[in-house]
Design a protein around this motif. Structure first.
Motif, PDB file in Angstrom:
ATOM      1  N   LEU B 350     -18.546  25.306   8.692  1.00  0.00           N
ATOM      2  CA  LEU B 350     -19.355  25.833   7.582  1.00  0.00           C
ATOM      3  C   LEU B 350     -19.873  27.226   7.901  1.00  0.00           C
ATOM      4  N   ASN B 351     -20.215  27.467   9.175  1.00  0.00           N
ATOM      5  CA  ASN B 351     -20.636  28.817   9.556  1.00  0.00           C
ATOM      6  C   ASN B 351     -19.513  29.825   9.363  1.00  0.00           C
ATOM      7  N   ARG B 352     -18.312  29.430   9.720  1.00  0.00           N
ATOM      8  CA  ARG B 352     -17.176  30.350   9.532  1.00  0.00           C
ATOM      9  C   ARG B 352     -16.975  30.631   8.050  1.00  0.00           C
ATOM     10  N   ILE B 353     -17.172  29.585   7.212  1.00  0.00           N
ATOM     11  CA  ILE B 353     -17.010  29.796   5.770  1.00  0.00           C
ATOM     12  C   ILE B 353     -18.079  30.761   5.250  1.00  0.00           C
ATOM     13  N   ARG B 354     -19.314  30.624   5.784  1.00  0.00           N
ATOM     14  CA  ARG B 354     -20.389  31.552   5.398  1.00  0.00           C
ATOM     15  C   ARG B 354     -20.019  32.998   5.740  1.00  0.00           C
ATOM     16  N   GLN B 355     -19.461  33.186   6.948  1.00  0.00           N
ATOM     17  CA  GLN B 355     -19.073  34.546   7.362  1.00  0.00           C
ATOM     18  C   GLN B 355     -17.945  35.074   6.477  1.00  0.00           C
ATOM     19  N   LEU B 356     -17.049  34.173   6.132  1.00  0.00           N
ATOM     20  CA  LEU B 356     -15.930  34.558   5.267  1.00  0.00           C
ATOM     21  C   LEU B 356     -16.446  34.965   3.887  1.00  0.00           C
ATOM     22  N   GLU B 357     -17.447  34.233   3.413  1.00  0.00           N
ATOM     23  CA  GLU B 357     -18.059  34.532   2.117  1.00  0.00           C
ATOM     24  C   GLU B 357     -18.619  35.955   2.124  1.00  0.00           C
ATOM     25  N   ALA B 358     -19.352  36.285   3.201  1.00  0.00           N
ATOM     26  CA  ALA B 358     -19.944  37.620   3.307  1.00  0.00           C
ATOM     27  C   ALA B 358     -18.855  38.686   3.384  1.00  0.00           C
ATOM     28  N   ARG B 359     -17.811  38.378   4.144  1.00  0.00           N
ATOM     29  CA  ARG B 359     -16.759  39.369   4.369  1.00  0.00           C
ATOM     30  C   ARG B 359     -15.919  39.587   3.106  1.00  0.00           C
ATOM     31  N   SER B 360     -15.657  38.487   2.370  1.00  0.00           N
ATOM     32  CA  SER B 360     -14.749  38.592   1.231  1.00  0.00           C
ATOM     33  C   SER B 360     -15.462  39.068  -0.029  1.00  0.00           C
ATOM     34  N   GLY B 361     -16.790  38.873  -0.069  1.00  0.00           N
ATOM     35  CA  GLY B 361     -17.520  39.237  -1.277  1.00  0.00           C
ATOM     36  C   GLY B 361     -17.390  38.205  -2.379  1.00  0.00           C
ATOM     37  N   LEU B 362     -16.697  37.088  -2.125  1.00  0.00           N
ATOM     38  CA  LEU B 362     -16.595  36.018  -3.121  1.00  0.00           C
ATOM     39  C   LEU B 362     -17.590  34.917  -2.761  1.00  0.00           C
ATOM     40  N   ARG B 363     -18.314  34.439  -3.768  1.00  0.00           N
ATOM     41  CA  ARG B 363     -19.244  33.341  -3.488  1.00  0.00           C
ATOM     42  C   ARG B 363     -18.455  32.044  -3.268  1.00  0.00           C
ATOM     43  N   ILE B 364     -18.918  31.243  -2.327  1.00  0.00           N
ATOM     44  CA  ILE B 364     -18.244  29.968  -2.033  1.00  0.00           C
ATOM     45  C   ILE B 364     -19.282  28.850  -2.071  1.00  0.00           C
ATOM     46  N   GLY B 365     -19.127  27.947  -3.035  1.00  0.00           N
ATOM     47  CA  GLY B 365     -19.985  26.764  -3.078  1.00  0.00           C
ATOM     48  C   GLY B 365     -19.367  25.684  -2.216  1.00  0.00           C
ATOM     49  N   ASN B 366     -20.215  24.839  -1.648  1.00  0.00           N
ATOM     50  CA  ASN B 366     -19.685  23.767  -0.806  1.00  0.00           C
ATOM     51  C   ASN B 366     -20.212  22.415  -1.268  1.00  0.00           C
ATOM     52  N   VAL B 367     -19.273  21.554  -1.579  1.00  0.00           N
ATOM     53  CA  VAL B 367     -19.594  20.177  -1.926  1.00  0.00           C
ATOM     54  C   VAL B 367     -18.727  19.359  -0.992  1.00  0.00           C
ATOM     55  N   PHE B 368     -19.305  18.437  -0.243  1.00  0.00           N
ATOM     56  CA  PHE B 368     -18.411  17.729   0.652  1.00  0.00           C
ATOM     57  C   PHE B 368     -18.851  16.314   0.990  1.00  0.00           C
ATOM     58  N   HIS B 369     -17.817  15.539   1.343  1.00  0.00           N
ATOM     59  CA  HIS B 369     -18.032  14.175   1.823  1.00  0.00           C
ATOM     60  C   HIS B 369     -18.372  14.318   3.302  1.00  0.00           C
ATOM     61  N   ALA B 370     -19.669  14.419   3.612  1.00  0.00           N
ATOM     62  CA  ALA B 370     -20.082  14.778   4.966  1.00  0.00           C
ATOM     63  C   ALA B 370     -19.762  13.679   5.967  1.00  0.00           C
ATOM     64  N   GLY B 371     -19.727  12.448   5.507  1.00  0.00           N
ATOM     65  CA  GLY B 371     -19.494  11.325   6.422  1.00  0.00           C
ATOM     66  C   GLY B 371     -18.129  11.382   7.055  1.00  0.00           C
ATOM     67  N   ASP B 372     -17.131  11.846   6.318  1.00  0.00           N
ATOM     68  CA  ASP B 372     -15.789  11.892   6.885  1.00  0.00           C
ATOM     69  C   ASP B 372     -15.242  13.311   7.013  1.00  0.00           C
ATOM     70  N   GLY B 373     -16.122  14.315   6.910  1.00  0.00           N
ATOM     71  CA  GLY B 373     -15.704  15.685   7.187  1.00  0.00           C
ATOM     72  C   GLY B 373     -14.764  16.291   6.161  1.00  0.00           C
ATOM     73  N   ASN B 374     -14.766  15.734   4.949  1.00  0.00           N
ATOM     74  CA  ASN B 374     -13.870  16.233   3.896  1.00  0.00           C
ATOM     75  C   ASN B 374     -14.594  17.312   3.080  1.00  0.00           C
ATOM     76  N   LEU B 375     -14.139  18.552   3.255  1.00  0.00           N
ATOM     77  CA  LEU B 375     -14.773  19.701   2.599  1.00  0.00           C
ATOM     78  C   LEU B 375     -14.138  19.986   1.249  1.00  0.00           C
ATOM     79  N   HIS B 376     -14.972  20.388   0.300  1.00  0.00           N
ATOM     80  CA  HIS B 376     -14.443  20.904  -0.962  1.00  0.00           C
ATOM     81  C   HIS B 376     -15.083  22.252  -1.269  1.00  0.00           C
ATOM     82  N   PRO B 377     -14.673  23.306  -0.574  1.00  0.00           N
ATOM     83  CA  PRO B 377     -15.218  24.626  -0.908  1.00  0.00           C
ATOM     84  C   PRO B 377     -14.757  25.035  -2.307  1.00  0.00           C
ATOM     85  N   LEU B 378     -15.689  25.592  -3.076  1.00  0.00           N
ATOM     86  CA  LEU B 378     -15.390  26.050  -4.442  1.00  0.00           C
ATOM     87  C   LEU B 378     -15.486  27.565  -4.410  1.00  0.00           C
ATOM     88  N   ILE B 379     -14.354  28.216  -4.501  1.00  0.00           N
ATOM     89  CA  ILE B 379     -14.300  29.663  -4.332  1.00  0.00           C
ATOM     90  C   ILE B 379     -14.405  30.314  -5.704  1.00  0.00           C
TER      91      ILE B 379
END
Lengths: 377, 482
Positions: B350-379
């Protein structure tokens, strides 16, 4: 070629025509990883389940499988045979817990499928294809499983059923209830043909009765609450019951796991629809004739082992009757003498799946090298 | 398309069940991944397994590729037509074949919706466990193809754990009965192989599933945190204490804002929310729910709301399940990614995604199944801004590479389909893929059954993965996509 782990199942399957090479996984016995925070672990094929679970227990986790010979059986052999025990009620069979596998095919390629994460739909799930293949398609090098936390407390309720009707009513009531046992077993003792027949006259020893074992594992309060709820279910109120814990409980489960294997005779695996248990057991009694028949299995899943102690012709007759019965299915000889295996096919008819098995076998083992004709394909 | 072949299809199915009108065919040019499109040569609407078998036999004889389709809700282009193919739409195979409550089994045709199975058994106190967010509309046949999960699969598993048997038409037109109502069919677990094979090994024409008794008690809480790390710590401690919740879901600030704008679930304004649901025997749930609340407080939860009744629980889930569609409220366009990491790697990724968000200039929402590590980034992107759509695709691809580097997977539940086949070599070696291809060829030597999915195709020179764009060579009519 045969692939051998601890050798606990060497007499399973058809009698092989010839064996040139036995590939032993004995030296491939490491637990490669235990990601306790992720509830996953990876083991080499030759690692024993018991050894693996001793290590996993350091973090209060386990691979919740309890197949026969669980003290010696290896991960590779358990997965290849998809073998399981009473814990199947809650956790399923190895195919339900495996999340990744590494295989060697007969052309020498090392290939993997699945991965190390519990949720993963990338590519074909070849770990399912080797589950139940009995080493006929590829050699398992290592496998990754999802784990479960060890339960905090455990108690077992043993119920004696007066007859098969009572047995059926108890199984039905348990399945319809909201109770969540870890294991739910049925045991029909070996004197079923002789002693569950007409009522015994005075002076004869009390007939052995069918029994049920329910293990509840949770926080202690929930174990007690569920046992109280179970005992209050209508079909149980006039049954003899006993609640076990600690050493007594452990012994009861060890006895249950062992008793059908320790006694003589052929062993066959069979399935039935769980709600038909009363009719199925009555039919089994009719089939028995003069043979001694014992059954131990998963009450709510409808699967178990039947022991047939009789001369080989009578054994074969019971196997054939089970295969013809509308109540039983998937009848496979697990332990049988070469004479029995000469009289009945170990695996039984495969129906229209046969064409798929044949083409998958051709694709992965075109020369028919693996498992030396022992089957199932 | 060969007119004799079409006449034979009409003869088998009746003229009304063979669609050729270009306007009608357009309906079938994509599934719920609309940036991949390809108009099929014909669409057939069989009403029985025998008709499916007849269609497949004809296709096999004429070497015409065929693509099975349920209700078109797939998110990876698994039902994307290929050039010159017949789409076999299974929506008319929608009968409930048997409901067996005492044995906890239901048999249905593939066009029955996921939720309809639960509706059939709900009066008896049962339900069908896998619950993809699209469960009201998605077909069970599609669930079998994709091995669908849902918010509750952490505890209850995926489609593969609940299917007992399928009747399948093999790519050569033969019928096979795989698995059974009685468990333990001897031999390799073909049900487990077919479930999740994305329609590339067979077309299933009936499915027997196990249904579960409703748990005695359900408890749901919503906890708010100031940082995603604090929420992640709570999840680790819950699992570490030996609790397997029925569901553990996380949403970040952007996803919360979107859900609030769309369905007003009344979520607290915070950086992160965590939804934890426990179910099971009352005594167990009561004891463990206290433990979970304590962990949330110790991890720094700013508020904890406990659903007091089914209505409040439904409101929480409505906010969560609406999160994807709700992104439309905060961004003109968005791209849903589906990747998996080992759960313990979540904070790092998630930290890497945050850095990517800053670098790319595109907002990224995160909704995820935290129990099993399944990410659904919304770009989030705006297709009217030149280059943003391309950038969104690049960002999505980079997130997948983070998942693979962390030891995870390209997809947790949406499937590889046509969308991610080009990424498969990041996760699997040539030997891994070759073994899978051998299995495929055992079922489908002619490569007619849903081609172009899962496996990386030799691509046209200069093509990049991601949303489909016509290659200049195709545009010029010099090449066609097979």
């Amino acid at each position: 070629m045969l692939i051998r782990g601890a050798g606990t199942k060497m007499d399973w399957g058809r009698t092989p025509a010839a064996i040139d090479v036995i590939l032993s996984t004995r030296r491939m016995n490491r637990l490669l990883a235990h990601q306790h925070g992720d509830l996953t672990a990876t083991a080499e094929a030759g690692a024993t389940l018991a050894g693996m679970n001793r290590t996993l227990a350091e973090h209060r986790q386990w691979l919740p499988l309890d197949p026969p010979f669980a003290d010696r059986a290896t991960i590779g052999g358990i997965l290849a045979t998809n073998d399981s025990g009473p814990l199947r009620h809650r956790f399923g069979t190895p195919r339900d817990l495996v999340i990744g596998v590494e295989l060697v095919t007969t052309d020498g390629a090392l290939a993997k499928a699945g991965g190390r994460v519990v949720k993963n739909v990338a590519g074909y799930d070849l770990s399912k294809l080797v589950a139940g293949s009995f080493g006929s398609l590829a050699a398992i090098v290592s496998a990754t499983f999802k784990l479960a936390p060890l339960p905090a407390a455990s108690k077992t309720l043993v119920i004696e059923a007066s007859d098969f009707d009572a047995l059926g009513r108890i199984v039905g009531a348990m399945m319809a209830s909201q109770l969540e046992p870890l294991a739910f077993e049925i045991h029909v003792p070996d004197v079923v043909g002789a002693e569950l027949g007409p009522p015994s006259r005075a002076g004869q020893r009390r007939p052995l009765r069918s029994s049920l074992q329910l293990r509840f594992a949770s926080v202690a309060a929930a174990c007690d609450a569920q046992i109280a709820q179970a005992c209050a279910l209508a079909p149980l109120t006039d049954c003899a019951t006993e609640t076990l814990q600690g050493d007594e409980e452990r012994e009861a489960w060890e006895t249950h796991a062992r008793r059908i294997w320790d006694a003589p005779g052929a062993l066959v695996r069979a399935s039935w629809l769980p709600a038909t248990v009363s009719a199925a057991m009555s039919e089994l009694r009719r089939m028995a004739g003069s043979a001694c028949i014992q059954l131990a299995g998963r009450a709510a899943i409808g699967a178990g082992l039947i022991r047939i102690d009789a001369d080989v012709r009578a054994q074969a007759a019971v196997v054939e009757q089970l295969r013809q019965s509308a109540l039983f299915g998937n009848v496979v000889v697990v332990r049988g003498s070469p004479d029995l295996k000469a009289l009945v096919d170990v695996w039984g008819p495969q129906g229209d799946r046969d064409q798929v098995f044949a083409s998958v076998k051709r694709a992965l083992d075109p020369d028919g090298v693996l498992n030396a004709g022992r089957g199932p394909l | 398309m060969n007119p004799v072949f079409l006449a034979e299809l009409r003869h088998v199915l009746g003229a009304g069940a063979v669609l050729q009108d270009p306007l009608e065919l357009i309906t079938y040019e994509c599934d719920a991944l609309p940036h991949l499109r390809s108009v099929p040569a014909a669409v057939v609407l069989p009403s029985s397994a025998a008709e499916v078998q007849a269609i497949v036999r004809l296709c096999a004889r004429e070497k015409v590729p065929f693509v099975a389709r349920g209700h078109g809700t797939g998110l990876s282009g698994g039902a994307l037509p290929v050039s010159g193919c017949v789409v076999i739409a299974l929506s008319r195979l929608n009968r409930i074949l048997s409901v067996d409550i005492p044995n906890q089994r239901v048999t249905v045709e593939p066009g029955v919706t996921n939720l309809e199975i639960t509706r059939q058994v709900a009066p008896f106190g049962y339900y069908y466990a896998p619950d993809p967010s699209s469960q009201q509309v998605c077909s069970i046949g599609g669930n079998v193809a994709e091995n669908s999960g849902g918010a509750h699969c952490l505890k209850y598993g995926f489609t593969t754990h609940h299917v007992l048997a399928v009747e399948a038409v093999l790519p050569n037109g033969e019928m096979a009965h795989i698995g059974g109502s009685l468990v333990d069919t001897p031999g390799p677990d073909l049900v487990g192989l077919i479930v999740g094979s994305e329609g590339t090994l067979a077309i299933v024409t009936s499915i027997t599933v196990r249904v579960l008794r409703r748990p005695e008690t359900v408890q749901t809480l919503l906890a708010a945190f100031d940082t995603i790390d604090a929420g992640g710590l709570a999840v680790s401690d819950i699992i570490g204490s030996g609790i397997i919740p029925a569901a553990v879901e996380m949403m970040d600030a952007l996803a919360i804002q979107a859900a609030e704008a769309a369905v007003h679930p009344g979520f607290p304004k915070s950086d992160t929310i965590l939804i934890v649901e426990l179910d099971g025997p009352a005594a167990e749930v009561t004891a463990l729910f206290d433990v979970v609340q304590g962990i949330c407080r110790r991890s720094g939860a700013t508020t904890i709301e406990v659903a007091q009744n089914d209505e409040q629980r439904a409101r929480i889930w409505k906010g969560r399940k609406a999160a994807f569609a709700a992104m439309g409220r905060v961004s003109p366009n968005y791209y849903v990614q589906d990747g998996v990491v080992p759960r313990t790697q979540l904070p790092q990724v998630l930290n890497r995604i945050r850095q990517l968000e800053a670098r790319s200039g595109l907002r990224i929402g995160n909704v995820f199944h935290a129990g099993d590590g399944n990410l659904h980034p919304l770009i989030c992107y705006d297709e009217r801004v030149a280059g943003e759509a391309d950038k969104a695709v690049e960002v999505a691809a980079e997130i997948l590479s983070y998942c693979i580097e962390a030891g995870g997977s390209l997809t947790g539940e949406h499937g590889i389909g046509a969308d991610k086949s080009a990424y498969m070599p990041q996760m699997f070696t040539p030997d891994d893929l070759a073994l899978m291809q051998r299995v495929r060829a055992a079922f489908d030597p002619q490569r007619l059954c849903n081609p172009g999915k899962i496996f990386p195709a030799p691509r046209l020179c200069g093509e990049v993965p991601g949303p489909y764009r016509q290659h200049p060579v195709e545009e010029a009519g010099l090449a066609e996509r097979l």
